[in-house]
Design an enzyme around this catalytic site. Structure first.
Site, PDB file in Angstrom:
ATOM      1  NE  ARG A 101      36.415  40.031  43.111  1.00  0.00           N
ATOM      2  CZ  ARG A 101      35.681  40.257  44.183  1.00  0.00           C
ATOM      3  NH1 ARG A 101      35.791  39.466  45.257  1.00  0.00           N
ATOM      4  NH2 ARG A 101      34.845  41.268  44.210  1.00  0.00           N
ATOM      5  CB  SER A 184      28.267  48.649  44.625  1.00  0.00           C
ATOM      6  OG  SER A 184      29.060  47.506  44.566  1.00  0.00           O
TER       7      SER A 184
END
Lengths: 410, 410, 410, 410
Positions: A101, A184
């Site tokens: 990230r 997911s």
């Protein structure tokens, strides 16, 4: 919550998938702002060019479309520094999502500066850690940037509403995306994580089809494979004697580990936002790398340095997990860790077999292991056993004084 | 070194083997003192009665021969408390030898008090950690006790001299002990460790014949086995639903783990006395126990407690490794750890296969996992995603102030 | 204990006092070895040239006499790095003796290399910490050096024997040294410590005559004095606006603090060798420096960095106290600490009065303090109070889940 | 931000002052809910009965007015446990405000359960730490409670609006409250803190009139005063030989310390919500207590326990500062700390003079100080100096191996 005034130009972390395409359109319609897309190859294993085509279809001019291969930077500047610390979160998780990230945020903020954008946007939801990681990194790099997190703002709160929005705005929806995915996925060169839906009951074993990057240990080869990983100053530099770039090494280790069913993890973890979640992680190459790094440290790192590293590690891992990569305390810990790696140079031999990767040998010119000292045989005076008596007496002294005190008071 | 005045009566940790038999005789001849033998069943897998016979042969009267089964105490009061901490030394070693020493010292000191002995003696060498562990524990329990460590005192510095001494004193030497063993072994209910001789080059893979307690992963069953371990307040209490005593559980886990090749470890570690050594450890049951304990903690332990435990663990493990079981700081850490285990109750399902033991499911009435909060589906208001915006803003504030400062100064 | 083969040439840490003169002679007579003397000006406030004369009198040729002013090196490379960490041992002790030992060892070892000596020698006794500090530093810098610690070797175990030895070897004994000193003193630019004899009962208040470097608070001026200390990157660089060298600053701070009775400490501390001892420390300048450094950090250091520093500090201080200045773990911690000091630049105003030194103001271009954020007045939107609600909700979430679990189980 | 559905019955932390009176009225008018007031005597030095009168004037029925003296509980269950840890935040702050909040929340939640209220309310603003402390404690004790924080909700954002609201609702406003106070104050038995307004520039010395509880050191008596504080198991139990209850002791220490100008602190601290703030703290009794507690620990606490405490303390202090009193990790640390205090029993003599409080003597039946061991005189064999040689050799071994490795590679 802080009110964000409407942005004028936004750099969006854009995968080309349905969700970020809807976000792209929503940014255009909700804020009427100019959108710049950033699509990064972090080794997630997807083609990037379709993202360009989709962005163009949605009216993004070519100069506003950024597509970049950041795999080398990812491994060299993020994955490798983290592995120098032997970082695992809550004893087990190799931080594969967490570490990606900050890099994405860094590029978003840099591109924003280049194109004169006043905001960045991401597609992380309001329940997870990723929103925190994206945003803390962005703010740490540019305190004046705006961050748009559509999932926390819009009212597209169900699959049906999302698909309606897509249809209304002529966003193409692949057939297999019409139904809901059974779980997911996030992927990059370090790992694949799967969570949600069919995985939400932590008592239930994860179904086989969740695993995407590693063969089942049961399906792995029946004979072990041995691999030698070379290190220099704490970073992997070669496999079986062949020098490779950081991303190439990790790619190769993924292949080796994946073939042997290594690096699967079924974990319930404590999220920074407060709840527990269950994830299935596959980190084949990282699992080999961690084992080998510990192996090479075991002969090249002094006990004092090694133990201090072990004590600092949980904090370091927590900082990365919580999104504080760009924080002074993570940088302080990194300075300490990097200082320790000056002599972490040498080679480790791993045995890969049916889901496990174990160190079976290690050697180095920088080794601190001294056969002369440890031997059961005559050591030629390298070590005087009588020293141990004094060593024990003085280590015992405070314990004796304690015991005498307690005895006296009885 | 401290001069120890000649002891009058010594309690010797006596295995019945050649080395401690020589020590027994040496104590008699060197100091002319009365010897009391203590032989403990710690689950090392050897008959104890032959030790009685040998002691009697060497002239020890029956009232001076102590033979005890301490397996339940060992697991309940030493192994289990340690596993509550998820203790591993240098990231990998489950402390199987370290944790047994304090118990032996405790009994030596207690027996000394019972029989009026002024000294205890052990057969650990002057190069290892065990001498430190034996002696620190003894001094912490009785500050006035003398400790005799013959290996640091005598001049029986070679195998030949030892055998000569045995012959001279008519100590029977088994034929297979005439040559030197190719490596040295320590065993108890928690583990078997092997080191020295053929294992002294850490670059060389350990030969197969070193392993004694686990099948090779390659020889383990081709189908996985699933096992459910029940916990109460941090301790294992049942296997597959059947309640068992601590030692019975560990025995059963050893069998399960051993059959599947679990718990092998090839490690170079930093000894307290300053040099590095290489050991081969087999901890089949302990490996399952650690994995399962982490698994049950993952749903029953709050993140705050879990992370604090992870940060304290390396220090705790180091204290045990270094022999400080009976120290105020170990007891402080234990109090903190035990405090955290009040709700660590529930069941973990492990998958054992070809050398690995992995958590695949966990459930508990004490679970903190909330599907309501984590779900990707509508959560009925359990969690307000908008809270995350404020959470991030205030976590970011100091980073923004930092970034603004740094920007200002450029 | 390790047998040291007789040294051929020894570099002795030589003060010129009676004790080290006796050691000098003893080394000559006991080992028949060549002696090189090293006398350092660490700011202890004694003339060094008399040491040269005494050494010459005892037959040391001029080329074997090293006399050096190391005050700047001492403050710049040892004291200042330590103060960056706000290091205090056991909450109070500023480590004034501990930090001087590694520098002396470093020069001993360097001089040994220059003159081809195979050994170094020091005058520390076998009961204290200093022997450990001297020797660990020496071994860390040259693993092959021999260290001679006469106090642990010789049989001059009483004052009478020492004086007899001196007389026998015609070592001049000053009249005031014939009787025993009522306590023992160590001094350098950072502090003066006194211990032993009249100070051995920790219940008894130290007599006034023990203090040598600070006036009694009762005798200090009746009006406070204000002083401004300037910092750059964590180190003091100026006093009241005047730039000075490290040693000059510490000298000046000693004068200021000493005049106002600052920096007296009466402490019982835990020695590394296992017993407790009582010391009277005077650290006037260091006390001001610590207070001021904390003051400048309070506005220039981010909370994350500051708290991590506070957590690492006790370990760092312990390492210095125990003699591990030259160890990988101290260097790792130093790297982390130094990393944090990049912006620790600015000025602190202290108030000195009757034994106390308190920060009363601080300012910096690098300040992170934001009046805009903290003000009780209208902040113009710098901070949105509503963010706090989300911040609290998510910080509370895990506590709520815990409370709900515990409630459920009642 | 989380939407709170309108509360039906609220327990308000009510001081009787203008601000909480406005809150009381606002709760009635905004939510139309029943209000229960809780006014606690924490030793803030104000009459409580006027609060009753004011509450009655505002229509609160007598059964809804709770007025309690919680001073003993405050000191016994909050202040004393915290002082066992020697807790200071950011090196200096004695946590006087932080430690009072959990107790208030505890009573609010308990009263809510008694009276069937669904919410609690407090008067802390949205910029500070207190809101976090109040709310985390409340949620940890009752996960279903609602917390109303009017300062974050209402639009009474200026002094003028507040006074208008008061006037409109006939809330009496004391004349001296019509203008704005030049700074804001919080007080309880442990401390008085002042912040804001005239204190907002951290470069400016705080004006004299800010201090309320301590005389200026310049105005303190010209002769020192000596005081003896007795401890049992870590808690103060007597002053100058006279046994007293916890609150009585702290009251007496405040008087002693206040008279001598002890316990003033001018600090810039890092708030949990992210910005730095400047506070003036007066903690006269607490300052004496901390010094004395360290003093008694110095002779009764083993080095191992003491150093571990020092390492854990910053985390413990941070938890209290951040509002995590009722968290598993604070309770774990408390368990460790309390475990260490079993023998922290004895007496400390302090010297109070012109703003400083210093330990000058300490004694205890539980002392670990051994004059026999530490003496410079003949110790009769208590300690064998030759042990130190072995102790140093083995501590040096890893450093020697490191040095040899580094030398070899040059």
């Amino acid at each position: 919550m802080s009110k964000v005034t409407a942005p004028k130009k936004v750099v969006l972390a854009y995968s080309g998938g349905l969700d970020t395409s809807i976000i792209l359109k929503w940014l255009q319609t909700e804020y009427g702002c100019e959108v710049v897309t950033f699509t990064a190859d972090l080794g997630q294993g997807e083609e990037l060019e379709p993202a360009r085509v989709k962005a163009e279809l949605m009216g993004i001019p070519p100069e506003n479309i950024y597509i970049e291969d950041v795999r080398e930077e990812f491994v060299r500047d993020f994955v490798f520094p983290m592995f120098r610390a032997n970082a695992v979160y809550e004893g087990l998780y190799l931080l594969g999502t967490s570490i990606a990230r900050p890099l994405i945020s860094k590029r978003l903020v840099e591109i924003a500066a280049e194109v004169g954008a006043d905001a960045v946007a991401h597609g992380a939801t309001g329940k997870g850690n990723d929103q925190v990681r994206f945003e803390l990194a962005a703010y740490a790099l540019n305190p004046d940037i705006k961050v748009i997190a559509p999932w926390r703002e819009w009212d597209l709160s169900s699959r049906t509403k999302l698909l309606e929005f897509a249809e209304e705005h002529q966003i193409p929806v692949a057939k297999d995306k019409r139904g809901e995915a059974p779980f997911s996925v996030d992927a990059n060169l370090l790992h694949t994580s799967s969570e949600g839906k069919v995985l939400e009951d932590p008592a239930e074993m994860a179904p086989d089809y969740v695993y995407q990057r590693t063969v089942a240990p049961e399906d792995a080869p029946d004979t072990p494979e041995f691999v030698e990983i070379g290190f220099e100053r704490g970073d992997a530099v070669s496999i079986n004697g062949e020098a490779m770039s950081p991303a190439t090494i990790l790619t190769k280790l993924n292949e080796l580990g994946g073939n042997h069913g290594c690096g699967r993890l079924d974990l319930v973890e404590g999220r920074f936002v407060g709840m527990k979640s269950r994830g299935i992680y596959e980190t084949p190459g990282g699992t080999l790398l961690l084992e080998a790094h510990r192996g090479i440290e075991s002969i090249t790192l002094d006990r004092g340095a090694a133990h201090l590293k072990d004590e600092l590690m949980p904090r370091y891992a927590e900082l990365i997990y919580n999104g504080f990569w760009y924080s002074p305390e993570r940088e302080m810990l990194q300075a300490a860790i990097d200082k320790s790696q000056e002599h972490v140079t040498g080679t480790v031999k791993l045995k890969l077999y049916k889901g496990s990767a174990r160190t079976v040998g290690r050697w180095s010119d920088h080794s601190l292991y001294s056969e002369a000292h440890v031997t059961f045989e005559d050591d030629g005076g390298a070590y005087d056993q009588k020293d141990a008596a004094g060593f024990i007496q003085l280590n015992a002294l405070r314990l004796k004084l304690l015991a005498a005190r307690n005895k006296r008071l009885k």
